[in-house]
Design a protein around this motif. Structure first.
Motif, mmCIF file in Angstrom:
data_model
loop_
_atom_site.group_PDB
_atom_site.id
_atom_site.type_symbol
_atom_site.label_atom_id
_atom_site.label_comp_id
_atom_site.label_asym_id
_atom_site.label_seq_id
_atom_site.Cartn_x
_atom_site.Cartn_y
_atom_site.Cartn_z
ATOM 1 N N LEU A 159 -1.491 2.097 2.048
ATOM 2 C CA LEU A 159 -1.413 1.146 1.076
ATOM 3 C C LEU A 159 -0.367 1.539 0.141
ATOM 4 O O LEU A 159 -0.172 2.809 -0.144
ATOM 5 C CB LEU A 159 -2.926 0.964 0.400
ATOM 6 N N VAL A 160 0.284 0.422 -0.467
ATOM 7 C CA VAL A 160 1.176 0.553 -1.520
ATOM 8 C C VAL A 160 0.336 0.431 -2.914
ATOM 9 O O VAL A 160 -0.802 0.418 -2.987
ATOM 10 C CB VAL A 160 2.579 -0.373 -1.316
ATOM 11 N N PRO A 161 1.199 0.660 -4.069
ATOM 12 C CA PRO A 161 0.740 1.026 -5.492
ATOM 13 C C PRO A 161 -0.870 0.850 -5.591
ATOM 14 O O PRO A 161 -1.176 -0.570 -5.387
ATOM 15 C CB PRO A 161 1.377 0.369 -6.126
ATOM 16 N N GLY A 162 -1.631 1.493 -6.124
ATOM 17 C CA GLY A 162 -3.142 1.366 -6.180
ATOM 18 C C GLY A 162 -3.827 2.399 -5.483
ATOM 19 O O GLY A 162 -5.188 2.805 -5.640
ATOM 20 N N ILE A 163 -3.322 3.186 -4.331
ATOM 21 C CA ILE A 163 -3.832 4.246 -3.616
ATOM 22 C C ILE A 163 -2.799 5.440 -3.717
ATOM 23 O O ILE A 163 -1.686 5.215 -3.438
ATOM 24 C CB ILE A 163 -4.070 3.797 -2.071
ATOM 25 N N GLY A 164 -3.577 6.751 -3.865
ATOM 26 C CA GLY A 164 -2.640 7.740 -3.767
ATOM 27 C C GLY A 164 -2.489 8.199 -2.159
ATOM 28 O O GLY A 164 -2.798 7.677 -1.314
ATOM 29 N N VAL A 165 -1.754 9.378 -2.210
ATOM 30 C CA VAL A 165 -1.574 10.255 -0.839
ATOM 31 C C VAL A 165 -1.918 11.349 -1.141
ATOM 32 O O VAL A 165 -2.275 12.122 -2.107
ATOM 33 C CB VAL A 165 -0.101 10.071 -0.589
ATOM 34 N N PRO A 166 -2.209 12.252 0.093
ATOM 35 C CA PRO A 166 -2.843 13.592 0.276
ATOM 36 C C PRO A 166 -1.566 14.450 0.079
ATOM 37 O O PRO A 166 -0.463 14.431 0.118
ATOM 38 C CB PRO A 166 -3.551 13.486 1.243
ATOM 39 N N GLY A 167 -1.891 15.933 -0.253
ATOM 40 C CA GLY A 167 -0.969 16.854 -0.479
ATOM 41 C C GLY A 167 -1.251 17.984 -1.384
ATOM 42 O O GLY A 167 -2.295 17.953 -1.826
ATOM 43 N N TRP A 172 1.542 5.427 -11.255
ATOM 44 C CA TRP A 172 1.920 3.927 -11.102
ATOM 45 C C TRP A 172 0.799 3.679 -9.768
ATOM 46 O O TRP A 172 0.707 2.572 -9.651
ATOM 47 C CB TRP A 172 3.278 3.947 -10.702
ATOM 48 N N TYR A 173 0.809 4.625 -8.987
ATOM 49 C CA TYR A 173 0.069 4.492 -7.736
ATOM 50 C C TYR A 173 -1.301 4.355 -7.607
ATOM 51 O O TYR A 173 -2.126 4.105 -6.770
ATOM 52 C CB TYR A 173 0.810 5.512 -6.856
ATOM 53 N N LEU A 230 -6.025 -6.282 -5.643
ATOM 54 C CA LEU A 230 -4.662 -6.327 -6.175
ATOM 55 C C LEU A 230 -4.866 -5.896 -7.512
ATOM 56 O O LEU A 230 -5.620 -6.416 -8.319
ATOM 57 C CB LEU A 230 -4.096 -7.815 -6.044
ATOM 58 N N VAL A 231 -3.614 -5.111 -7.889
ATOM 59 C CA VAL A 231 -3.454 -4.598 -9.342
ATOM 60 C C VAL A 231 -2.245 -4.826 -10.131
ATOM 61 O O VAL A 231 -1.267 -4.677 -9.138
ATOM 62 C CB VAL A 231 -3.931 -2.898 -9.486
ATOM 63 N N ASN A 232 -2.183 -5.535 -11.051
ATOM 64 C CA ASN A 232 -0.856 -5.952 -11.538
ATOM 65 C C ASN A 232 -0.259 -5.041 -12.544
ATOM 66 O O ASN A 232 -0.935 -3.893 -12.692
ATOM 67 C CB ASN A 232 -0.926 -7.419 -12.288
ATOM 68 N N ALA A 233 0.899 -5.212 -13.153
ATOM 69 C CA ALA A 233 1.592 -4.152 -13.976
ATOM 70 C C ALA A 233 0.846 -3.780 -15.112
ATOM 71 O O ALA A 233 0.944 -2.727 -15.543
ATOM 72 C CB ALA A 233 2.897 -4.766 -14.365
ATOM 73 N N THR A 234 -0.053 -4.559 -15.692
ATOM 74 C CA THR A 234 -0.972 -4.148 -16.823
ATOM 75 C C THR A 234 -2.065 -3.628 -16.461
ATOM 76 O O THR A 234 -2.928 -3.170 -17.383
ATOM 77 C CB THR A 234 -1.204 -5.714 -17.845
ATOM 78 N N GLY A 235 -2.704 -3.385 -15.120
ATOM 79 C CA GLY A 235 -3.479 -2.878 -14.808
ATOM 80 C C GLY A 235 -4.841 -3.531 -14.613
ATOM 81 O O GLY A 235 -6.001 -3.280 -14.473
ATOM 82 N N TYR A 255 -0.645 -11.198 -10.081
ATOM 83 C CA TYR A 255 -1.630 -10.499 -9.400
ATOM 84 C C TYR A 255 -1.529 -8.988 -9.171
ATOM 85 O O TYR A 255 -2.465 -8.170 -8.703
ATOM 86 C CB TYR A 255 -2.465 -11.236 -8.333
ATOM 87 N N THR A 256 -0.166 -8.678 -8.707
ATOM 88 C CA THR A 256 -0.093 -7.227 -8.016
ATOM 89 C C THR A 256 1.328 -6.799 -8.431
ATOM 90 O O THR A 256 2.124 -7.453 -8.649
ATOM 91 C CB THR A 256 0.115 -7.339 -6.570
ATOM 92 N N LYS A 257 1.405 -5.558 -8.684
ATOM 93 C CA LYS A 257 2.518 -4.798 -9.097
ATOM 94 C C LYS A 257 3.353 -4.189 -7.949
ATOM 95 O O LYS A 257 4.437 -3.432 -7.775
ATOM 96 C CB LYS A 257 2.162 -3.454 -10.036
ATOM 97 N N ALA A 258 2.911 -4.528 -6.569
ATOM 98 C CA ALA A 258 3.460 -4.108 -5.338
ATOM 99 C C ALA A 258 4.949 -4.759 -5.476
ATOM 100 O O ALA A 258 5.159 -5.858 -5.630
ATOM 101 C CB ALA A 258 2.726 -4.667 -4.033
ATOM 102 N N ALA A 259 5.956 -3.883 -5.127
ATOM 103 C CA ALA A 259 7.330 -4.175 -5.197
ATOM 104 C C ALA A 259 7.778 -5.358 -4.268
ATOM 105 O O ALA A 259 8.428 -6.100 -4.523
ATOM 106 C CB ALA A 259 8.272 -2.817 -5.046
#
Length: 395
Positions: free
Chosen positions: A287-295, A309-310, A170-175, A42-46
């Motif tokens: 959040l971990v993979p699935g959401i980006g970060v600012p910058g 990947w994120y 939840l997003v898995n490794a295949t999207g 279900y998820t690609k979160a490490a």
């Protein structure tokens, strides 16, 4: 002024920060989360890529409406916010001890905040403010029923469940995307207080929840929860019996059973409450993979470089974007009625009497509106609340 005096004054000025608008009074502890079941499909979160993975955690519990000096054993929601220190960054799962909330529309939150706080004229809690708001927002009945039930005052933070409440993805490794609900279920068992028991405790100890958590960990009686998920395939959301993002409703476990994920144990008290708990800032944005970060990207040093990947896969959103609060669904009463019908005679009696005591002082029209809403959930619910209100002069 000598330098050390200046530093002392600066420290004193900064030692206390303005309290949070909501969840002002909190307690916290550190611990460890261990993955016990495989949900990598279900998820690609490490964190969840294999059974046995562990990470450090921090949990902040809180009362919600009261100020820092409020008593722990007051009736109401409890905050339940978990930070997972994962190999991919901090993941904050912020929620409460109830699986639902008062309203669907996020724009109503500032109104709720004002409704449950002190009246600006009297500087006291006014039943009309909160009950006037809730009764005119009929989808709040599910949450109100829970708060006025025997679960409205947990015996301690250790003896209650925790919920992410919102619907996450939840997003898995295949999207592939799935929608998910998170449940922390206490392994100490559910225990609650009656109004009378809570009043006695408050008279002797306004820090009862905080003291219980701290002393249990110091004794080595480490509190534990089991993390479960309910998982909904993305396609199901289009045809489910109600909008799956509706925060006033729960997904039926017959439709989406609980899937065990892992074990959470709290085993270390903070060394510095202000630094570790008061300054903790948990947010749904972590959040971990699935959401980006600012910058700023691109730049000359590769900082904040884009990381596909994120990113989450795209969604079909249609051609019209507008404020959305689920008004097309007017099924406000089915789930509160279902909850009421699960209660035994003693639980119903507590619900009726707790409601009557809490609503006393509100306008008669407000009380009548609440009784009418309860009656739509179940005629016996409305009749029981009416009888209890009449018995103590609340109606």
């Amino acid at each position: 002024m000598r330098e050390h005096e200046r530093e002392a004054m600066t420290f004193a000025d900064r030692e206390v920060v303005p309290e949070r608008r909501m969840h002002a009074k909190g307690s916290g502890a550190f611990g460890r989360f261990t993955v016990t079941h495989d949900i990598s499909r279900y998820t690609k979160a490490a964190l969840f890529d294999r059974i046995g993975n562990e990470c450090e955690t921090f949990v902040r519990f809180s009362t919600v409406a009261g100020k820092r000096g409020a008593a722990d054993a007051e009736r109401g929601i409890r905050g339940f916010a978990v930070r997972f220190y994962t190999s991919q960054g901090n993941w904050d799962l912020v929620g409460n001890n109830t699986p639902v909330f008062f309203h669907r529309d996020p724009l109503k939150f500032p109104d709720l905040s004002r409704a449950v706080k002190r009246d600006p004229r009297t500087n006291t809690r006014d039943p009309e403010n909160s009950w006037g708001f809730w009764t005119n927002l009929p989808e709040s009945l599910h949450q109100v029923t829970i708060i006025m039930s025997d679960r409205g005052i947990p015996k301690s933070y250790r003896h209650m469940h925790g919920f992410g409440s919102h619907t996450f993805s939840l997003v898995n490794a295949t999207g592939e995307r799935h929608w998910v609900k998170f449940h922390h279920r206490t392994r100490q068992g559910i225990q609650n207080l009656t109004d009378a028991e809570a009043a006695e405790i408050i008279g002797a100890d306004r820090e009862s929840h905080h003291r219980d958590l701290y002393e249990a960990i110091e004794r080595g009686e480490f509190p534990k929860w089991t993390l479960y998920v309910q998982v909904m395939p993305e396609a199901d959301a289009r045809n489910y019996r109600f909008h799956p993002f509706d925060l006033t409703k729960v997904w039926r476990k017959a439709d989406y059973p609980l899937i065990e994920v892992g074990k959470l144990e709290l085993n270390r008290n903070p060394e510095n409450y202000f630094a570790d708990v008061e300054q903790a800032a948990l947010t749904l944005a972590n959040l971990v993979p699935g959401i980006g970060v600012p910058g700023v990207e691109p730049d000359n040093v590769g900082r904040w470089a884009e990381q596909p990947w994120y990113g989450d896969p795209g969604q079909v959103v249609g051609s019209v974007a507008d404020h959305f609060d689920f008004r097309e669904d007017d099924d406000y009463f089915q789930q509160p009625g279902d909850l009421f019908r699960l209660m035994d005679e003693e639980q119903r009696r507590q619900l009726f009497e707790n409601t009557a005591r809490a609503i006393k002082g509100a306008r008669r029209e407000t009380v009548e509106r609440h009784i009418a809403n309860c009656g739509q959930a179940d005629p016996a619910y409305g009749a029981g609340v009416r009888k209890a209100c009449e018995a103590i002069g609340a109606l």
